[in-house]
Design an enzyme around this catalytic site. Structure first.
Site, short mmCIF file in Angstrom:
data_model
loop_
_atom_site.label_atom_id
_atom_site.label_comp_id
_atom_site.label_asym_id
_atom_site.label_seq_id
_atom_site.Cartn_x
_atom_site.Cartn_y
_atom_site.Cartn_z
CG ASP A 128 41.61 38.46 42.07
OD1 ASP A 128 41.61 39.60 41.58
OD2 ASP A 128 42.49 38.06 42.86
CG HIS A 138 45.98 42.57 46.75
ND1 HIS A 138 47.15 41.97 46.36
CD2 HIS A 138 45.24 42.74 45.62
CE1 HIS A 138 47.14 41.80 45.05
NE2 HIS A 138 46.00 42.26 44.58
CD GLU A 189 41.28 42.02 39.38
OE1 GLU A 189 41.97 42.13 40.40
OE2 GLU A 189 41.75 41.73 38.27
CG HIS A 207 45.28 36.23 40.93
ND1 HIS A 207 46.36 35.87 40.14
CD2 HIS A 207 45.24 37.59 40.88
CE1 HIS A 207 46.94 36.94 39.65
NE2 HIS A 207 46.29 38.01 40.08
O1 G3P Z 1 42.42 44.92 41.97
C1 G3P Z 1 43.75 45.23 42.17
C2 G3P Z 1 44.68 44.07 41.90
O2 G3P Z 1 44.18 42.93 42.54
C3 G3P Z 1 44.89 43.78 40.45
O3 G3P Z 1 45.88 42.84 40.23
O4 G3P Z 1 46.71 40.59 39.69
O5 G3P Z 1 46.38 41.22 42.05
O6 G3P Z 1 44.42 40.83 40.59
P1 G3P Z 1 45.83 41.31 40.65
MG MG Z 2 42.81 41.34 42.03
#
Ligand code: G3P
Ligand code: MG
Length: 254
Positions: free
Chosen positions: A43, A14, A116, A56
């Site tokens: 992201d 992540h 993302e 992010h």
């Molecule tokens: O893509 C999964 C996750 O990253 C979505 O939430 O806020 O961590 O970008 P966030």
């Molecule tokens: Mg994400």
């Protein structure tokens, strides 16, 4: 019936390297790779001039030495910020990277990329579409000839629609914090191949319906091996982890 998507790996790091490295940096992607991960999520947001960078938050304060809204800065200005010290002194000077650099690194390391699309929220639909458009075009350039090595995802239907228009061949996943009743209509409408959801909102029954409909299924954020094993037993294809040190033996790195 959803289009089938094969995740090449069951574990996805992540934000680059989970919580073991400064999120959304090249150092984070290298950290994940060094720990055996061969799939990464990060992201992508648009800096000033519509240059895509890894970020992010809408603002710089939490993860960099800068202050203010991300789109107020050029990618060059962002590259001069320190996006590593907040996590650990050993990451001092780590820059905010451009998406292109991250894509290049993923290709070089042989890592699957879950890109993302993260539009700057105050920008509304227009910025969401622009972010999807740019992210898809860059993805097309790096992964257009590498089928199955990249997957775009977003919470924003506008971003996903713009991505589909710009680069229809790059597969897309819809992100949901809570799975809506009409999830299948939304995925179908945007030609998505997968559903990505917060692990907390998934049930065995829902997982079964999503898989029976033919979609890929990924959950975030999963750090407990028992939870990961339970999700896999429900048919979940992949999980996105922050604690890369804890989630190693559940799924062999194939
Ligand atoms: O893509 C999964 C996750 O990253 C979505 O939430 O806020 O961590 O970008 P966030
Ligand atoms: Mg994400």
């Amino acid at each position: 019936m959803g289009a089938r998507f094969i995740y090449p790996h069951r574990l996805i790091a992540h934000r680059g390297g989970g919580t073991l490295a400064p999120e959304n940096t090249l150092a984070a992607i290298r950290e994940g790779h060094a720990r055996g991960y061969r799939a990464v999520e990060f992201d992508v947001m648009l800096a000033k001039g519509d240059v895509p960078v890894l970020m992010h938050d809408d603002t710089l304060e939490r993860t960099t030495s800068g202050r203010g809204a991300l789109p107020a800065f050029t990618a060059t200005q962002l590259a001069a910020l320190d996006a590593g010290s907040w996590k650990d002194a050993r990451f001092a000077g780590e820059p905010v990277p451009q998406f292109e650099a991250a894509a290049q690194l993923c290709v070089a390391l042989g890592m699957f990329a879950n890109v993302e699309i993260k539009p700057y929220a105050p920008g509304g639909d227009a910025v969401a579409r622009a972010t999807g458009h740019v992210a898809a075009l860059v993805s097309q350039r790096f992964w257009g000839n590498r089928a199955g090595e990249a997957l775009l995802s977003s919470f924003s239907s506008q971003a996903l629609d713009a991505a589909r228009c710009a680069a229809p061949a790059i597969p897309r996943a819809h992100l949901f914090d809570a799975i809506p009743d009409d999830w299948d209509m939304q995925l179908d409408h945007l030609d998505c191949v997968a559903l990505h959801c917060n692990a907390k909102c998934l049930t065995a029954e829902l997982a079964n319906r999503i898989k029976r409909a033919g979609y890929g299924l990924m959950c975030w954020t999963v750090n407990d091996p028992d939870e990961a094993a339970r999700l896999f037993s429900w048919g979940v294809d992949a999980v996105c982890a922050d604690r890369l040190d804890l989630l190693t033996e559940v799924a062999p790195f194939v």
